[in-house]
Design an enzyme around this catalytic site. Structure first.
Site, PDB file in Angstrom:
ATOM      1  N   ASP A 313       0.944  -1.199  -0.171  1.00  0.00           N
ATOM      2  CA  ASP A 313       0.071   0.104   0.013  1.00  0.00           C
ATOM      3  C   ASP A 313       1.013   1.187  -0.090  1.00  0.00           C
ATOM      4  O   ASP A 313       2.104   1.269   0.060  1.00  0.00           O
ATOM      5  CB  ASP A 313      -0.839  -0.122   1.226  1.00  0.00           C
ATOM      6  CG  ASP A 313      -2.322   0.723   1.014  1.00  0.00           C
ATOM      7  OD1 ASP A 313      -3.146   0.518   1.485  1.00  0.00           O
ATOM      8  OD2 ASP A 313      -2.089   1.717  -0.002  1.00  0.00           O
ATOM      9  N   GLU A 508     -11.024   6.457   3.967  1.00  0.00           N
ATOM     10  CA  GLU A 508     -10.106   5.858   5.050  1.00  0.00           C
ATOM     11  C   GLU A 508     -10.172   6.329   6.473  1.00  0.00           C
ATOM     12  O   GLU A 508     -11.397   6.511   6.932  1.00  0.00           O
ATOM     13  CB  GLU A 508      -8.455   6.158   4.279  1.00  0.00           C
ATOM     14  CG  GLU A 508      -8.514   5.756   2.875  1.00  0.00           C
ATOM     15  CD  GLU A 508      -6.988   5.578   2.510  1.00  0.00           C
ATOM     16  OE1 GLU A 508      -6.629   6.158   1.629  1.00  0.00           O
ATOM     17  OE2 GLU A 508      -6.201   5.137   3.239  1.00  0.00           O
TER      18      GLU A 508
END
Ligand code: GLC
Length: 618
Positions: A313, A508
């Site tokens: 990520d 997020e």
């Protein structure tokens, strides 16, 4: 200067804290060119040859710098085309909202072709993969069709519809050149306080597993079709199971629960041939996933037989040791764990230096470098990138087309979940309707996060139809539809009042809720004014998750969970007026309050509405 003295020099310069690029320049590191494609029969460029044959031929022509370049992914704002050529970088990404100017489909195609042309100017002419988060349509691009977020698609229980959405998303990407989608998120959201709940198709593994059909839509039956893009199953593994829904937190679970709840969607994605898998920021029982070799290499690549490539990520390797930035040890740990490509948006030069050092020190075996490079090259060959590296501009006109928007409208309608109806729905065509709420006339709010910008934003951020515009259209010419954002002016003369309320956009960890799940004062005030007017009230909730409505619900005559429907708000109106019968069913359990979280099907708690709830019209 031999390689040994070169290494010492480089290390001394690095130790002196010089930035990587200066180190490379000062140390004169000969970014060793691979064997130029011009020499010998160029098997890897021959589309008639078997994929494996082409990959092995290309691999044999590569030097260490070529291979490390393929394992490096930089962010578009931190690398120039000339640097792509020089360092043989294999991939570029747009972080959420990182867009060209102008942010138009053609602007994207021009940007993509600029980067791709630079990659093809390197001796071996290896094309880049360009990655974006097209998580609900090609959502970074102004004018693209934006579909409901995954939680709404989970409510449709329609895998074939979701496959079509993948195919249309890929079509809109192909026009801009972008060939890699960091989607779908196949996470299993177990705690609704998690800021990424809306990126999940649902709380039970069977739902995300069933919706991996989107991979077939994105990639096509096999990679290499005219609109195939590489899909990414993310985030491996257990991101939706962290304690208290803490994004990037720790999933404290037995291996039995991890395998039963969070692994099945990845098994299904691998079965469908997903080309890449992205590792989760989160930890499992205190161990960062970005270092978990047993799960990445042992389970994902070994047990599940995943043959694509694994990508980290965004700056994910920085988190391995818990300190800011990344070290050579973290680079080695991540690559040895089985990560094949590392998303190092800005520090890609330092990554290249440190990985080369790790290989030279023997900390990373050459076999691991070859395996990673082989996996990446295999997907590039399968995608047909060597034959069709540039944007397919013939498809630019399809971005945001009427046909694509019609599909998004259908998906928005299918995602609506009617949870309460005291003979107030469907609304009457031609009636007198009062509409209120800050989410009623706001494309940015109804689309949610990951829309044009990373976090999304209220306002007319991209073309589409607001829910209010949909209501006006559906109500018909003889109707009287009045709108006031706060609900001021509503009175008994109206047949019904519709309050479209809910969450402001987020993405997020910025969406993590640690303060409960209640509606905010603005929305409560709007609904209160409508109720004070003495008119039946229908609440349409635009949110990325269930919210705590328990105490307010008795005063509502109708209640619809709208989720984040995307740019085609008319789909919401289609259900409100019964032009499309409601068919949506809850993809997550609806709690009485946040104190019940995590709350999931079968856990013995008594929710406000159970998983699978949803009314139709009598
Ligand atoms: C983000 C997300 C991931 C996304 C990546 C690239 O931080 O965790 O889902 O694909 O970075 O934007």
């Amino acid at each position: 200067m031999d390689r040994f003295s070169l290494k010492i020099t480089r290390r001394r310069l690095l130790a002196a804290g010089l930035p990587g690029v200066l180190v490379l320049a000062l140390s004169g590191a000969p970014v060793r060119a691979g064997t130029p494609a011009g020499s010998g029969p160029v098997r890897y460029l021959d589309p008639a040859r078997a994929v494996a044959d082409r990959v092995e031929d290309l691999l044999a022509r590569m030097g260490l710098d070529d291979k490390i370049g393929q394992m490096t992914q930089a962010e578009r704002g931190h690398i120039t085309p000339a640097e792509i050529t020089r360092f043989r970088v294999g991939s570029v990404l747009s972080g959420g909202g990182s867009v060209p100017t102008p942010n138009t489909p053609r602007g994207w195609a021009d940007m993509y072709d600029g980067f791709q042309g630079a990659a093809l100017a390197a001796p071996l002419r290896v094309p880049i993969l360009y990655g974006v988060d097209a998580v609900h349509g090609h959502n970074n691009v102004v004018g693209a069709t934006v579909f409901p977020h995954n939680i709404g698609l989970g409510a449709t229980r329609d895998p074939e519809l979701v496959r079509r959405i993948g195919a249309v998303t890929a079509e809109e990407m192909a026009g801009t050149g972008v060939d890699w989608n960091f989607a779908p998120c196949v996470c299993v959201a177990r705690d609704d306080r998690w800021g990424r709940t809306y990126e999940s198709f649902g709380e039970v593994p069977a739902l995300p597993s069933s919706m991996t059909t989107i991979i077939d839509g994105l990639q096509g039956g096999t990679l290499g079709g005219p609109t195939s893009v590489l899909a990414t199953a993310k985030h491996f593994v257990g991101d939706g199971g962290t304690k208290d829904g803490d994004d990037q937190g720790d999933a404290v679970l037995s291996e039995e629960e991890l395998r039963a709840v969070h692994l099945p969607p990845f098994r299904e994605a691998v079965r469908r041939g997903v080309g890449s898998v992205m590792v989760s920021y989160s930890s499992w029982n205190g161990v960062k996933m970005h270092r978990n070799r047993r799960l990445i290499t042992g389970v994902l690549k070994g047990e599940l037989g995943f043959s694509g490539f694994v990508v980290s990520d965004y700056n994910g390797i920085d988190q391995i040791d818990g300190e800011p930035g990344f070290t050579r040890e973290e680079v080695a740990t991540a690559v040895n764990a089985g990560i094949d490509m590392v998303m190092v948006p800005a520090e890609w030069r330092r990554f290249i230096i440190l990985l080369r050092e790790a290989v030279e020190e023997g900390a990373v075996p050459m076999a691991r470098i070859d395996d990673a490079t082989r996996r990446i090259l295999t997907k590039k060959v399968e995608l047909g990138l060597f034959e069709r590296p540039m944007a397919d501009r013939s498809r630019l006109g399809g971005v945001g087309s009427a046909g694509h928007r019609a599909l998004a409208r259908r998906a928005a309608a299918a995602s609506q979940v009617v949870l309460k109806n005291e003979n107030v729905l469907p609304l009457k065509h031609g009636g007198r309707i009062f509409v209120a709420g800050r989410a009623a006339d706001d494309i940015g709010t109804q689309a949610g996060g990951w829309t044009v910008t990373w976090q999304g934003a209220p306002g007319p951020t991209t073309p589409g139809t607001t829910i209010l515009e949909g209501i006006r259209e559906a109500a018909g010419g003889s109707a009287e539809v009045t709108y006031d954002r706060d609900g001021t002016g509503a009175d008994k003369s109206y047949d019904v009042a519709v309050a479209v309320v809910g969450e402001q956009p987020y993405a997020e960890y910025q969406g993590d809720r640690v303060d409960g799940l209640r509606l905010d004062e603005t929305d409560l005030g709007t609904i209160g004014r409508l109720r004070a007017a003495g008119v039946p009230v229908v609440v349409v909730l635009v949110s990325g998750r269930p919210l705590d409505v328990t105490s307010e619900l008795p005063g509502w005559d109708g209640f619809v969970a709208s989720w984040l429907p995307g740019t085609e708000g008319a789909g919401v109106a289609d259900v409100l007026f019964g032009d499309t019968a409601p068919s949506g069913r809850l993809p997550v359990t609806w709690p009485r309050d946040a104190g019940q979280e995590p709350i999931n099907e079968g856990d013995g708690q008594r929710p406000l509405y159970p998983f699978g709830a949803g009314l139709t019209y009598g």
